[in-house]
Design an enzyme around this catalytic site. Structure first.
Site, PDB file in Angstrom:
ATOM      1  CG  ASN A 160      -2.018  -1.039   1.149  1.00  0.00           C
ATOM      2  OD1 ASN A 160      -2.843  -0.977   0.417  1.00  0.00           O
ATOM      3  ND2 ASN A 160      -1.872  -2.162   1.727  1.00  0.00           N
ATOM      4  CD  GLU A 161       4.583   1.624  -2.936  1.00  0.00           C
ATOM      5  OE1 GLU A 161       4.983   2.012  -2.021  1.00  0.00           O
ATOM      6  OE2 GLU A 161       5.383   0.998  -3.499  1.00  0.00           O
TER       7      GLU A 161
END
Ligand code: GLP
Length: 276
Positions: A160-161
């Site tokens: 999850n950037e």
């Protein structure tokens, strides 16, 4: 100079600091073993979310030791890994399937039918359905009892950037350049690092009953401080863990170096903060 509020700890997530990764990992391994045994005694299976990367390697080594020397069984354990590069063949050396088999699964008695990872070879037009099904499988297993996490230098959890929302679910995501650079060592050259990955979402992670994030080393120190001391923001996905009521960061002393309790002598957290 920043003014320190001397009445309260600045840490919005409980942080346990250990002298080194081995002692931190041994603590997490004991938590996992206790959970497995407690659920087993109640006739239940334990559902664990697993991470890859360098951080959990010492944890998996300790769990393997506990299996071999202390009889810790994984027969009643169901696992779901956080993420997988896309595209990625599950037998490739860089695949997280391979990583998990070599670092944990092959050395324990876990039933291969009980471990799950996102499929890095699923055709593009089936990705959405695959991700929905991954969420469904977690729910059908009873939900995650515990999620193990690492943290990227940019604050990512799973893949999850930055920009990943608190309601995000399992999905296909584009990797940040900083992530591709950080993970280039697994591939030999950055150009070989896939540009995409399938990852559980922030919401998927937050639904776990308990969360433990592990981080070692100085490179993680600035992002640890941001995640636990500053306001939660999608720019630092790990800071969204402030919204969970049973999340602990387990870090070593170098990873803790930027925390106010260590940086500012006399700060209250320096005196009363949790220490291993
Ligand atoms: C990787 C993984 C994450 C991991 C993080 C940190 O890319 N997808 O799940 O937590 O980046 O990796 P490391 O432990 O090697 O620093």
């Amino acid at each position: 100079m920043t003014k320190i509020d001397l009445t309260d700890s600045l840490e919005k997530i409980p942080v346990k600091i250990f002298p080194d990764p081995q002692s931190g990992s041994a603590f997490v391994a004991r938590e996992i073993a206790a959970l497995i045994r407690q659920k087993e005694a109640a006739g239940k299976k334990t559902v664990i979310g697993l991470a890859t990367g360098s951080s959990p390697k010492t944890l998996y080594a300790e769990l393997v030791r506990m299996h071999k020397e202390e009889g810790l069984s994984f027969k009643n354990v169901i696992t779901f890994n956080l993420d997988q590069y896309y595209p990625m063949d599950k037998d490739a050396l860089q695949s997280y399937h391979y990583f998990m088999r070599k670092n944990l699964f092959e050395h324990t008695d876990i039933d291969p039918a009980n471990y799950h990872l996102p499929d890095g070879m699923i055709p593009k037009d089936k990705v959405k359905e695959h991700c929905l099904n991954y969420e469904k499988q977690i729910e059908e297993a009873g939900g995650l009892d515990l999620q193990i996490l690492g943290i990227g230098v940019n604050g990512h959890i799973g893949f999850n950037e930055p920009g990943s929302g608190i309601h995000s679910k399992t999905r296909l995501i584009s990797l940040d350049n900083s992530t591709r650079i950080a993970n280039a060592y697994e591939f030999g050259h950055m150009s070989q690092v896939p540009r995409m990955a399938i990852t559980m979402g922030i919401n998927t992670i937050l639904k776990s009953k308990k969360i433990i994030l592990m981080a070692w080393g100085q490179t993680k120190a600035p992002v640890i401080k941001k995640a636990v001391e500053e306001d939660d923001t999608e720019d630092i996905p790990a800071s969204l863990l402030q919204n969970h009521d049973d999340c602990t960061f387990v870090i070593d002393e170098t990873g803790a170096a930027e925390l106010t309790r260590l940086k500012v002598p006399g700060s209250p957290a320096n005196v009363i903060g949790p220490r291993a």
